[in-house]
Design a protein around this motif. Sequence first.
Motif, PDB file in Angstrom:
ATOM      1  N   ASP A 128      36.118  41.463  49.723  1.00  0.00           N
ATOM      2  CA  ASP A 128      37.506  41.425  49.291  1.00  0.00           C
ATOM      3  C   ASP A 128      37.604  41.255  47.781  1.00  0.00           C
ATOM      4  O   ASP A 128      38.655  40.936  47.241  1.00  0.00           O
ATOM      5  CB  ASP A 128      38.272  40.298  49.997  1.00  0.00           C
ATOM      6  N   GLU A 129      36.474  41.494  47.112  1.00  0.00           N
ATOM      7  CA  GLU A 129      36.427  41.352  45.660  1.00  0.00           C
ATOM      8  C   GLU A 129      35.524  42.431  45.076  1.00  0.00           C
ATOM      9  O   GLU A 129      34.437  42.689  45.599  1.00  0.00           O
ATOM     10  CB  GLU A 129      35.906  39.963  45.281  1.00  0.00           C
ATOM     11  N   THR A 130      35.978  43.057  44.023  1.00  0.00           N
ATOM     12  CA  THR A 130      35.185  44.054  43.304  1.00  0.00           C
ATOM     13  C   THR A 130      35.196  43.717  41.816  1.00  0.00           C
ATOM     14  O   THR A 130      35.944  42.847  41.357  1.00  0.00           O
ATOM     15  CB  THR A 130      35.780  45.466  43.473  1.00  0.00           C
ATOM     16  N   PHE A 131      34.374  44.428  41.079  1.00  0.00           N
ATOM     17  CA  PHE A 131      34.481  44.371  39.626  1.00  0.00           C
ATOM     18  C   PHE A 131      35.877  44.799  39.178  1.00  0.00           C
ATOM     19  O   PHE A 131      36.554  45.575  39.856  1.00  0.00           O
ATOM     20  CB  PHE A 131      33.493  45.338  38.983  1.00  0.00           C
ATOM     21  N   SER A 132      36.310  44.303  38.029  1.00  0.00           N
ATOM     22  CA  SER A 132      37.333  44.975  37.242  1.00  0.00           C
ATOM     23  C   SER A 132      36.595  45.894  36.278  1.00  0.00           C
ATOM     24  O   SER A 132      35.470  45.595  35.850  1.00  0.00           O
ATOM     25  CB  SER A 132      38.185  43.974  36.465  1.00  0.00           C
ATOM     26  N   ALA A 133      37.224  47.023  35.934  1.00  0.00           N
ATOM     27  CA  ALA A 133      36.478  48.055  35.220  1.00  0.00           C
ATOM     28  C   ALA A 133      37.319  48.749  34.164  1.00  0.00           C
ATOM     29  O   ALA A 133      38.475  49.090  34.403  1.00  0.00           O
ATOM     30  CB  ALA A 133      35.964  49.094  36.215  1.00  0.00           C
ATOM     31  N   ARG A 139      27.343  37.598  39.963  1.00  0.00           N
ATOM     32  CA  ARG A 139      28.676  37.641  39.370  1.00  0.00           C
ATOM     33  C   ARG A 139      28.646  37.930  37.871  1.00  0.00           C
ATOM     34  O   ARG A 139      29.658  37.760  37.177  1.00  0.00           O
ATOM     35  CB  ARG A 139      29.430  36.341  39.645  1.00  0.00           C
ATOM     36  N   GLN A 140      27.512  38.378  37.368  1.00  0.00           N
ATOM     37  CA  GLN A 140      27.401  38.691  35.945  1.00  0.00           C
ATOM     38  C   GLN A 140      27.918  40.102  35.666  1.00  0.00           C
ATOM     39  O   GLN A 140      27.643  41.031  36.419  1.00  0.00           O
ATOM     40  CB  GLN A 140      25.940  38.589  35.490  1.00  0.00           C
ATOM     41  N   GLY A 141      28.659  40.250  34.594  1.00  0.00           N
ATOM     42  CA  GLY A 141      29.176  41.549  34.203  1.00  0.00           C
ATOM     43  C   GLY A 141      28.211  42.281  33.286  1.00  0.00           C
ATOM     44  O   GLY A 141      27.145  41.780  32.924  1.00  0.00           O
ATOM     45  N   PHE A 142      28.609  43.509  32.894  1.00  0.00           N
ATOM     46  CA  PHE A 142      27.727  44.280  32.027  1.00  0.00           C
ATOM     47  C   PHE A 142      28.492  45.324  31.220  1.00  0.00           C
ATOM     48  O   PHE A 142      29.639  45.654  31.492  1.00  0.00           O
ATOM     49  CB  PHE A 142      26.595  44.948  32.818  1.00  0.00           C
ATOM     50  N   VAL A 143      27.783  45.815  30.196  1.00  0.00           N
ATOM     51  CA  VAL A 143      28.219  46.914  29.332  1.00  0.00           C
ATOM     52  C   VAL A 143      27.165  48.000  29.468  1.00  0.00           C
ATOM     53  O   VAL A 143      25.988  47.764  29.174  1.00  0.00           O
ATOM     54  CB  VAL A 143      28.323  46.443  27.866  1.00  0.00           C
ATOM     55  N   HIS A 144      27.561  49.198  29.884  1.00  0.00           N
ATOM     56  CA  HIS A 144      26.563  50.192  30.298  1.00  0.00           C
ATOM     57  C   HIS A 144      26.880  51.573  29.727  1.00  0.00           C
ATOM     58  O   HIS A 144      27.879  52.183  30.095  1.00  0.00           O
ATOM     59  CB  HIS A 144      26.551  50.257  31.826  1.00  0.00           C
ATOM     60  N   PRO A 145      26.030  52.095  28.809  1.00  0.00           N
ATOM     61  CA  PRO A 145      26.225  53.474  28.344  1.00  0.00           C
ATOM     62  C   PRO A 145      25.846  54.462  29.447  1.00  0.00           C
ATOM     63  O   PRO A 145      24.779  54.339  30.055  1.00  0.00           O
ATOM     64  CB  PRO A 145      25.270  53.589  27.151  1.00  0.00           C
ATOM     65  N   ILE A 149      32.446  49.381  31.491  1.00  0.00           N
ATOM     66  CA  ILE A 149      32.480  47.947  31.251  1.00  0.00           C
ATOM     67  C   ILE A 149      32.901  47.285  32.559  1.00  0.00           C
ATOM     68  O   ILE A 149      33.914  47.663  33.158  1.00  0.00           O
ATOM     69  CB  ILE A 149      33.499  47.582  30.146  1.00  0.00           C
ATOM     70  N   ARG A 150      32.149  46.265  33.037  1.00  0.00           N
ATOM     71  CA  ARG A 150      32.393  45.693  34.342  1.00  0.00           C
ATOM     72  C   ARG A 150      32.307  44.160  34.319  1.00  0.00           C
ATOM     73  O   ARG A 150      31.412  43.592  33.694  1.00  0.00           O
ATOM     74  CB  ARG A 150      31.360  46.211  35.361  1.00  0.00           C
ATOM     75  N   ASP A 151      33.228  43.512  35.037  1.00  0.00           N
ATOM     76  CA  ASP A 151      33.132  42.075  35.291  1.00  0.00           C
ATOM     77  C   ASP A 151      34.112  41.697  36.391  1.00  0.00           C
ATOM     78  O   ASP A 151      35.125  42.369  36.581  1.00  0.00           O
ATOM     79  CB  ASP A 151      33.431  41.247  34.040  1.00  0.00           C
ATOM     80  N   PHE A 152      33.818  40.634  37.133  1.00  0.00           N
ATOM     81  CA  PHE A 152      34.730  40.161  38.168  1.00  0.00           C
ATOM     82  C   PHE A 152      35.958  39.493  37.558  1.00  0.00           C
ATOM     83  O   PHE A 152      37.018  39.460  38.177  1.00  0.00           O
ATOM     84  CB  PHE A 152      34.016  39.195  39.114  1.00  0.00           C
ATOM     85  N   ILE A 153      35.811  38.949  36.356  1.00  0.00           N
ATOM     86  CA  ILE A 153      36.930  38.307  35.665  1.00  0.00           C
ATOM     87  C   ILE A 153      37.508  39.322  34.692  1.00  0.00           C
ATOM     88  O   ILE A 153      36.858  39.711  33.703  1.00  0.00           O
ATOM     89  CB  ILE A 153      36.471  37.039  34.925  1.00  0.00           C
TER      90      ILE A 153
END
Length: 416
Positions: free
Chosen positions: A212-217, A265-271, A287-291
């Motif tokens: 019930d939770e995904t990354f915000s993007a 739950r760690q986000g990332f920056v991905h080329p 760009i991805r993170d749950f927050i």
Amino acid sequence: MFTNYSFSVKDRFLRYVQVDTQSDPQSTTCPSTEKQKDLSRILVQELQAMGITDAQLDDNGYVYATIPSNTTKQVPVICFCSHVDTAPDCTGKDVKPIVHTNYDGGDIVLPDDPTQVIRPAEHPYLLKKKGEDLITASGTTLLGADDKAGVAVIMDMAHYFMTNPHVKHGTIKILFTPDEEIGRGVDKADLKKLGAEFAYTLDAGERGAYEDETFSADGVTITFHGISAHPGYAKDKLVNAMKVAGAFLESLPTDSLSPETTEKRQGFVHPVRINGIAEKVTLEFIIRDFITAKLAEYETLLKEKLAATLQRFPGAKADFEVREQYRNMKEVLDKYPQVSAYAKEAIKRAGVPLIEMSARGGTDGSRLSFMGLPCPNIFTGEMAFHGKHEYVSVQDMQKSVESIVHLSCIWEEKGQ
């Protein structure tokens, strides 16, 4: 409920994966590839053959269908959704599915390329699958379980209800989408025509998983502008945009903030894409993170790294563009607790231990939730997706069918 039911999900899946439905991120059409409609036409024909008379495929590649209510109760209209396309990461042409009956728990050597070996040491979920029937590709393509497992599960659910009219349920809508793998899965979905109040995607992995939770993007595009000059006379004139872009990439962290260095739950920056010549280079990021608020922090980091890089190359310039892609569905789903509560109960009724997970990615449900259709994600058994080691358990798919049948019944039980 399922004692005398003959599941069709395995045979459906084996048929569906042999249809090439790979989407194309460089295309501007909808769907991005016409071949996605090849499978969608098959689905419409099969739905109509079950007696679902309103099944239809629209010009944009969306399949809509309705299983009519058979109860006198007032029940919210629910929808089950999966995508027909496969990822651009690995070819989906000429898929040859292989059924490994009564899997012995060992390494699986894929026959068309024996260097491709699916090992429990690298895929620990396989350790739980001993004695089950696994389906893989042959070694030269992906399998397409993402998300044809979900498609097959929904089709088998429809078959169950159409052949068991005594099992009570409300109105059930079916939606099959194109282009989910390239982030456009619901761009042209007609929610008014769909007419559902709540929905569930079938696009999660291991048995029992509920998301019930995904990354915000967000997507970020940086365009580097250099200065072109004849290389023979370029001294103190040429500014090579490719070198500027390379220096910028080199400045990014190597021990954090990347897919290869993060988890949970760690986000990332991905080329994800680079294109250009000496005069102009375009560099695309996801760009991805749950927050959600952290996306802006990551984008600020990119801007700071970009400014520092441009200082090293006098004359170079750059444009920085941010595009919202999707947001964490939990921000919406927390407002409708019954959507999750009923799904969790349904999984338990199917005799499956519930695994509550957060998806390190997005689904059609991420965007549907913010379009007014709250939509979490339910397991299908698809594993190791987007590559040649993709596999799925037949028994996992069957339990997924059971889960969404139970879910439909729970919505009816709770009706007035």
